[in-house]
Scaffold this motif. Structure first.
Motif, PDB file in Angstrom:
ATOM      1  N   GLU A 103       6.969  -0.641   5.870  1.00  0.00           N
ATOM      2  CA  GLU A 103       7.885   0.275   6.552  1.00  0.00           C
ATOM      3  C   GLU A 103       7.126   0.950   7.688  1.00  0.00           C
ATOM      4  OE1 GLU A 103       9.525   4.390   5.151  1.00  0.00           O
ATOM      5  OE2 GLU A 103      10.921   2.839   4.422  1.00  0.00           O
ATOM      6  N   ALA A 104       7.733   0.937   8.870  1.00  0.00           N
ATOM      7  CA  ALA A 104       7.046   1.423  10.067  1.00  0.00           C
ATOM      8  C   ALA A 104       6.653   2.895   9.928  1.00  0.00           C
ATOM      9  CB  ALA A 104       7.938   1.214  11.290  1.00  0.00           C
ATOM     10  N   PRO A 105       5.584   3.325  10.609  1.00  0.00           N
ATOM     11  CA  PRO A 105       5.023   4.673  10.418  1.00  0.00           C
ATOM     12  C   PRO A 105       5.773   5.767  11.164  1.00  0.00           C
ATOM     13  CG  PRO A 105       3.696   3.466  11.999  1.00  0.00           C
ATOM     14  CD  PRO A 105       4.734   2.495  11.489  1.00  0.00           C
ATOM     15  N   TYR A 106       7.067   5.922  10.877  1.00  0.00           N
ATOM     16  CA  TYR A 106       7.863   6.986  11.498  1.00  0.00           C
ATOM     17  C   TYR A 106       7.909   8.185  10.570  1.00  0.00           C
ATOM     18  CZ  TYR A 106       9.348   3.658  15.032  1.00  0.00           C
ATOM     19  OH  TYR A 106       9.366   2.750  16.066  1.00  0.00           O
ATOM     20  N   GLY A 107       7.763   9.374  11.158  1.00  0.00           N
ATOM     21  CA  GLY A 107       7.659  10.583  10.362  1.00  0.00           C
ATOM     22  C   GLY A 107       6.257  10.723   9.801  1.00  0.00           C
ATOM     23  N   MET A 108       5.920  11.931   9.374  1.00  0.00           N
ATOM     24  CA  MET A 108       4.568  12.164   8.837  1.00  0.00           C
ATOM     25  C   MET A 108       4.334  11.368   7.556  1.00  0.00           C
ATOM     26  SD  MET A 108       2.801  14.098  10.802  1.00  0.00           S
ATOM     27  CE  MET A 108       2.988  15.270  12.155  1.00  0.00           C
ATOM     28  N   GLU A 109       5.286  11.387   6.651  1.00  0.00           N
ATOM     29  CA  GLU A 109       5.106  10.671   5.400  1.00  0.00           C
ATOM     30  C   GLU A 109       5.040   9.170   5.638  1.00  0.00           C
ATOM     31  OE1 GLU A 109       4.467   9.893   1.450  1.00  0.00           O
ATOM     32  OE2 GLU A 109       4.273  11.758   2.594  1.00  0.00           O
ATOM     33  N   GLY A 110       5.860   8.668   6.554  1.00  0.00           N
ATOM     34  CA  GLY A 110       5.817   7.247   6.879  1.00  0.00           C
ATOM     35  C   GLY A 110       4.494   6.833   7.477  1.00  0.00           C
ATOM     36  N   ALA A 111       3.937   7.681   8.361  1.00  0.00           N
ATOM     37  CA  ALA A 111       2.628   7.380   8.953  1.00  0.00           C
ATOM     38  C   ALA A 111       1.540   7.374   7.884  1.00  0.00           C
ATOM     39  CB  ALA A 111       2.307   8.406  10.044  1.00  0.00           C
ATOM     40  N   ARG A 112       1.623   8.322   6.942  1.00  0.00           N
ATOM     41  CA  ARG A 112       0.613   8.390   5.883  1.00  0.00           C
ATOM     42  C   ARG A 112       0.657   7.134   5.010  1.00  0.00           C
ATOM     43  NH1 ARG A 112      -0.015   9.279   0.777  1.00  0.00           N
ATOM     44  NH2 ARG A 112       2.237   9.426   0.442  1.00  0.00           N
ATOM     45  N   ARG A 113       1.860   6.712   4.608  1.00  0.00           N
ATOM     46  CA  ARG A 113       1.969   5.522   3.752  1.00  0.00           C
ATOM     47  C   ARG A 113       1.474   4.274   4.473  1.00  0.00           C
ATOM     48  NH1 ARG A 113       7.125   7.654   2.457  1.00  0.00           N
ATOM     49  NH2 ARG A 113       8.033   6.138   3.924  1.00  0.00           N
ATOM     50  N   TRP A 114       1.870   4.138   5.746  1.00  0.00           N
ATOM     51  CA  TRP A 114       1.517   2.948   6.532  1.00  0.00           C
ATOM     52  C   TRP A 114       0.006   2.817   6.667  1.00  0.00           C
ATOM     53  CZ3 TRP A 114      -0.571   2.079  11.515  1.00  0.00           C
ATOM     54  CH2 TRP A 114      -0.287   0.836  12.094  1.00  0.00           C
ATOM     55  N   LEU A 115      -0.634   3.900   7.077  1.00  0.00           N
ATOM     56  CA  LEU A 115      -2.089   3.868   7.237  1.00  0.00           C
ATOM     57  C   LEU A 115      -2.784   3.662   5.896  1.00  0.00           C
ATOM     58  CD1 LEU A 115      -2.446   6.783   9.790  1.00  0.00           C
ATOM     59  CD2 LEU A 115      -3.246   4.444  10.181  1.00  0.00           C
ATOM     60  N   GLY A 116      -2.236   4.303   4.852  1.00  0.00           N
ATOM     61  CA  GLY A 116      -2.840   4.171   3.537  1.00  0.00           C
ATOM     62  C   GLY A 116      -2.817   2.745   3.020  1.00  0.00           C
ATOM     63  N   GLU A 117      -1.714   2.019   3.255  1.00  0.00           N
ATOM     64  CA  GLU A 117      -1.612   0.631   2.794  1.00  0.00           C
ATOM     65  C   GLU A 117      -2.589  -0.275   3.537  1.00  0.00           C
ATOM     66  OE1 GLU A 117       0.048  -0.762   0.258  1.00  0.00           O
ATOM     67  OE2 GLU A 117       0.543   1.296  -0.306  1.00  0.00           O
ATOM     68  N   ILE A 118      -2.728  -0.058   4.840  1.00  0.00           N
ATOM     69  CA  ILE A 118      -3.684  -0.866   5.604  1.00  0.00           C
ATOM     70  C   ILE A 118      -5.110  -0.557   5.144  1.00  0.00           C
ATOM     71  CG2 ILE A 118      -4.589  -1.355   7.912  1.00  0.00           C
ATOM     72  CD1 ILE A 118      -1.804  -0.660   9.011  1.00  0.00           C
ATOM     73  N   ALA A 119      -5.402   0.734   4.930  1.00  0.00           N
ATOM     74  CA  ALA A 119      -6.729   1.114   4.453  1.00  0.00           C
ATOM     75  C   ALA A 119      -7.005   0.502   3.076  1.00  0.00           C
ATOM     76  CB  ALA A 119      -6.836   2.638   4.380  1.00  0.00           C
TER      77      ALA A 119
END
Length: 477
Positions: A284-300
């Motif tokens: 799910e694309a990193p829109y919103g603060m929570e979306g950005a956190r999940r997106w970066l976290g999954e890649i990390a």
């Protein structure tokens, strides 16, 4: 909590069919005559999905066989001019080719074989042959020829394949001819991947390189790339909505490809990128603060950089939180609205139907109220309860006719209402501002800019103050 405020919302979505089999939404809103329900359509998926890619090719000659009228079938979306639709990334997608100044910057050009009445009757292949013969005689710095056609040439049955093959043999220039199965630009992307695949490459050396699919090349991408770089992860290649030969050539060098779920790109990913020897995550694309956190976290997590992610995200969030919370408090004073039917309500659960942008969750996170106007096809035969929802943050009301929709738009407390139509008179007549996909940017900074834009749409006084003059009912003097 926000969902609990609208008890009818989940039930309404189920009325329109199960989420596992969403409707195709294949009808064109603007390109079809006599669409009876156009008065209540605020979404234009087919039009937006068609214009979802832009070729930025260096040293290319685009040979176009069209009548001039074909260039004006839809207003451009990438030059700042008015358009028919609110494209998700107006500066990064195009219904035709890059603008002339962009072609010059890329060392590319466009050659038009203008089909006129005579060619419609007698065939346009000879005109095409003349245009391509001129290119073969004076190729200049052309490294690639791309043949693009339009409906008239197909309808009259021009033998363009023979013309293209003769040009290829005579010039020796690699020549591509997208076949319009989807649209010519995304078909062209597939041909460019096939062309790049014929060039031998050295074995990939393992590292932490990531490809991003579905991110326009703008400041938000730069900010996301910087965040990934802090995690020790390098952005290797970015394709879609723009694409170029260099990005496609580098694409196999990555250790991971991260795909934005967007219906317009699903076929391409399944047929091309998904078959490459590069692991793939659809996030799910990193829109919103929570979306950005999940997106970066999954890649990390994929690169075993989770601890580093916690450090980086903690520092970034602490810096952004005061401003974010201030904006959220202001958003709590406003509400946004959607007009849709039960089928669209179900589709809004999945961001792939809105260019990868999960609209309702992001809006809820930002603190806005949400008001839904839901079409009901019962023709008014069923009575719908009207609870006292004046203090609720999320509400739903049903309508059955244009007059009822117009009345609800005027009455409901939403400050801005969603529409894919560039200037939606249905909203301006009701005193409502509008918002759309271009308001939304990914990432931490992008989330704050998105919230500011939505607040701006809610607070603009023009439509509220002048609605009576826009309704056609005001008297002057």
């Amino acid at each position: 909590p926000a969902r609990a405020a609208a008890p009818g919302l989940a039930d309404a979505a189920e009325e329109g069919g199960r989420e596992s089999s969403p409707p195709p939404y294949s009808r064109w809103m603007m390109w079809t005559w006599g669409v009876e329900d156009q008065w209540r359509r605020f979404f234009a998926n087919p039009e937006l999905e068609l214009n979802s890619a832009k070729p930025l090719l260096r040293g290319a000659a685009f040979v176009v066989q069209k009548e001039l009228e074909c260039f004006f079938v839809e207003a451009r979306s990438d030059d700042g001019a008015a358009s028919f639709f609110n494209h998700p990334w107006p500066d990064h997608c195009s219904n035709v080719l890059p603008l002339p100044f962009e072609l010059r910057r890329l060392g590319s050009r466009q050659i038009v074989s203008d089909i006129k009445d005579g060619e419609i009757i007698l065939g346009g292949a000879r005109k095409m042959e003349a245009a391509m013969s001129g290119l073969a005689a004076e190729p200049g710095s052309t490294e690639l020829a791309v043949f693009l056609t339009s409906c008239p040439a197909i309808v009259i049955g021009d033998d363009n394949a023979a013309v293209i093959e003769r040009f290829r043999r005579r010039s020796g220039i690699p020549t591509l001819s997208p076949d319009r199965d989807a649209d010519q630009h995304t078909d062209l992307l597939g041909e460019l991947f096939a062309l790049a695949g014929r060039t031998p490459r050295p074995p990939r050396v393992p590292g932490r390189r990531v490809n991003l699919v579905g991110f326009p090349r703008d400041r938000a991408l730069g900010e996301l790339s910087s965040l990934l770089d802090e995690l020790g992860i390098t952005v290797n290649s970015v394709v879609l909505p723009e694409f170029d030969r260099e990005s496609i050539a580098r694409y196999p060098d990555a250790d991971l490809q991260v795909v934005t779920p967007h219906r317009a790109y699903e076929g391409l990913h399944a047929a091309i990128m998904g078959k490459l020897d590069v692991p793939s995550l659809t996030l799910e694309a990193p829109y919103g603060m929570e979306g950005a956190r999940r997106w970066l976290g999954e890649i990390a997590r994929f690169f075993d950089r989770r601890s580093r992610f916690e450090e980086v995200w903690g520092a970034r969030w602490e810096a952004a939180r005061p401003g974010w919370e201030t904006l959220r408090r202001r958003a709590g004073e406003h509400a946004l609205g959607f007009v849709c039917d039960a089928q669209r309500l179900a589709l809004l659960r999945d961001g792939r139907w809105s260019a990868g942008i999960p609209l309702p969750p992001v809006i809820r996170e930002m603190g806005f109220g949400l008001h839904w106007l839901l079409w009901c096809g019962c023709g008014g035969a069923n009575a719908h309860p009207l609870p006292d929802d004046s203090k609720e943050r999320e509400t739903i009301r049903r309508f059955h006719s244009p007059a009822e929709l117009a009345a609800l738009l005027r009455e409901r407390p939403a400050d801005a209402v969603y529409s894919d139509i560039f200037f939606d008179a249905r909203l301006s007549r009701a005193g409502k501002s509008q918002f759309s996909l271009p308001f939304f940017e990914p990432g931490i900074e992008g989330a704050a800019r998105t919230l500011e834009r939505l607040l701006g749409a809610c607070r603009i006084p023009l439509y509220k103050d002048y609605a009576r003059y826009l309704s056609g009912k005001a008297t002057y003097g």
